[in-house]
Design a protein around this motif. Structure first.
Motif, PDB file in Angstrom:
ATOM      1  N   VAL A  14      15.572  51.666  23.693  1.00  0.00           N
ATOM      2  CA  VAL A  14      15.095  52.950  24.008  1.00  0.00           C
ATOM      3  C   VAL A  14      16.000  53.979  24.223  1.00  0.00           C
ATOM      4  N   LEU A  15      17.293  53.615  25.066  1.00  0.00           N
ATOM      5  CA  LEU A  15      18.367  54.511  25.083  1.00  0.00           C
ATOM      6  C   LEU A  15      18.982  55.013  23.694  1.00  0.00           C
ATOM      7  N   ALA A  16      19.019  54.044  22.654  1.00  0.00           N
ATOM      8  CA  ALA A  16      19.464  54.376  21.254  1.00  0.00           C
ATOM      9  C   ALA A  16      18.486  55.137  20.636  1.00  0.00           C
ATOM     10  N   VAL A  17      17.173  54.959  20.635  1.00  0.00           N
ATOM     11  CA  VAL A  17      16.283  55.876  20.154  1.00  0.00           C
ATOM     12  C   VAL A  17      16.528  57.417  20.592  1.00  0.00           C
ATOM     13  N   LEU A  18      16.503  57.277  21.866  1.00  0.00           N
ATOM     14  CA  LEU A  18      16.667  58.698  22.503  1.00  0.00           C
ATOM     15  C   LEU A  18      17.932  59.535  22.127  1.00  0.00           C
ATOM     16  N   ALA A  19      18.878  58.811  21.946  1.00  0.00           N
ATOM     17  CA  ALA A  19      20.145  59.157  21.621  1.00  0.00           C
ATOM     18  C   ALA A  19      20.144  59.803  19.867  1.00  0.00           C
ATOM     19  N   VAL A  20      19.322  59.206  19.364  1.00  0.00           N
ATOM     20  CA  VAL A  20      19.255  59.494  17.884  1.00  0.00           C
ATOM     21  C   VAL A  20      18.295  60.932  17.830  1.00  0.00           C
ATOM     22  N   ILE A  21      17.219  60.830  18.593  1.00  0.00           N
ATOM     23  CA  ILE A  21      16.204  62.129  18.604  1.00  0.00           C
ATOM     24  C   ILE A  21      17.057  63.201  19.264  1.00  0.00           C
ATOM     25  N   SER A  22      17.933  63.017  20.266  1.00  0.00           N
ATOM     26  CA  SER A  22      18.501  64.169  20.813  1.00  0.00           C
ATOM     27  C   SER A  22      19.474  64.565  19.948  1.00  0.00           C
ATOM     28  N   LEU A  23      19.920  64.360  18.879  1.00  0.00           N
ATOM     29  CA  LEU A  23      21.150  64.774  18.234  1.00  0.00           C
ATOM     30  C   LEU A  23      20.848  66.113  17.769  1.00  0.00           C
ATOM     31  N   PRO A  24      19.917  66.697  17.180  1.00  0.00           N
ATOM     32  CA  PRO A  24      19.809  68.118  16.967  1.00  0.00           C
ATOM     33  C   PRO A  24      19.914  68.912  18.160  1.00  0.00           C
ATOM     34  N   ALA A  25      19.306  68.530  19.378  1.00  0.00           N
ATOM     35  CA  ALA A  25      19.212  69.454  20.464  1.00  0.00           C
ATOM     36  C   ALA A  25      20.938  69.597  20.959  1.00  0.00           C
ATOM     37  N   ILE A  26      21.404  68.157  20.851  1.00  0.00           N
ATOM     38  CA  ILE A  26      22.901  68.217  21.305  1.00  0.00           C
ATOM     39  C   ILE A  26      23.645  69.148  20.447  1.00  0.00           C
ATOM     40  N   GLY A  27      23.424  69.004  19.054  1.00  0.00           N
ATOM     41  CA  GLY A  27      24.112  69.906  18.368  1.00  0.00           C
ATOM     42  C   GLY A  27      23.858  71.382  18.637  1.00  0.00           C
ATOM     43  N   ALA A  28      22.631  71.637  18.719  1.00  0.00           N
ATOM     44  CA  ALA A  28      22.271  73.270  19.072  1.00  0.00           C
ATOM     45  C   ALA A  28      22.881  73.554  20.519  1.00  0.00           C
ATOM     46  N   THR A  29      23.106  72.516  21.425  1.00  0.00           N
ATOM     47  CA  THR A  29      23.512  72.760  22.739  1.00  0.00           C
ATOM     48  C   THR A  29      25.227  73.441  22.582  1.00  0.00           C
ATOM     49  N   TYR A  30      25.872  72.239  21.529  1.00  0.00           N
ATOM     50  CA  TYR A  30      27.263  72.780  21.244  1.00  0.00           C
ATOM     51  C   TYR A  30      27.450  74.030  20.676  1.00  0.00           C
ATOM     52  N   LEU A  31      26.622  74.349  19.816  1.00  0.00           N
ATOM     53  CA  LEU A  31      26.610  75.569  19.077  1.00  0.00           C
ATOM     54  C   LEU A  31      26.526  76.712  19.895  1.00  0.00           C
ATOM     55  N   LEU A  32      25.432  76.506  20.999  1.00  0.00           N
ATOM     56  CA  LEU A  32      25.185  77.774  21.991  1.00  0.00           C
ATOM     57  C   LEU A  32      26.575  77.761  22.780  1.00  0.00           C
ATOM     58  N   ALA A  33      27.041  76.747  23.140  1.00  0.00           N
ATOM     59  CA  ALA A  33      28.422  76.694  23.882  1.00  0.00           C
ATOM     60  C   ALA A  33      29.477  77.344  23.186  1.00  0.00           C
ATOM     61  N   TRP A  34      29.667  77.165  21.959  1.00  0.00           N
ATOM     62  CA  TRP A  34      30.656  77.566  21.045  1.00  0.00           C
ATOM     63  C   TRP A  34      30.458  79.447  20.919  1.00  0.00           C
ATOM     64  N   LEU A  35      29.086  79.857  20.704  1.00  0.00           N
ATOM     65  CA  LEU A  35      28.956  81.242  20.848  1.00  0.00           C
ATOM     66  C   LEU A  35      29.189  81.693  22.201  1.00  0.00           C
ATOM     67  N   ILE A  36      28.833  81.133  23.237  1.00  0.00           N
ATOM     68  CA  ILE A  36      29.336  81.497  24.631  1.00  0.00           C
ATOM     69  C   ILE A  36      30.644  81.823  24.723  1.00  0.00           C
TER      70      ILE A  36
END
Length: 77
Positions: A14-36
């Motif tokens: 379950v944690l592995a599937v959640l990590a794979v599903i979360s990759l786009p949101a984590i990438g978007a968070t890093y992009l937002l942090a980079w812009l901030i």
């Protein structure tokens, strides 16, 4: 296999599937942090920064799948 080993493997899956599903949101968070970072200084050398970005990405993923069907599926675990 024992009951505890089966539950442990289920949690890992379950944690592995959640990590794979979360990759786009984590990438978007890093992009937002980079812009901030252009407005205020963010220390990307800190592990706390990475922990917060990963946590926010997973939280956004869980919030986006927060439907009755998803909640019932997650409640079974």
């Amino acid at each position: 296999m024992t009951l505890y080993l089966k539950k442990f493997l289920a949690v890992i899956i379950v944690l592995a599937v959640l990590a794979v599903i979360s990759l786009p949101a984590i990438g978007a968070t890093y992009l937002l942090a980079w812009l901030i970072d252009f407005l205020v200084t963010i220390n990307f050398d800190s592990s706390l920064t990475h922990g917060v970005c990963i946590f926010l990405g997973v939280a956004w993923t869980l919030a986006s799948i927060n439907t009755d069907k998803a909640l019932n599926t997650l409640a079974r675990w």
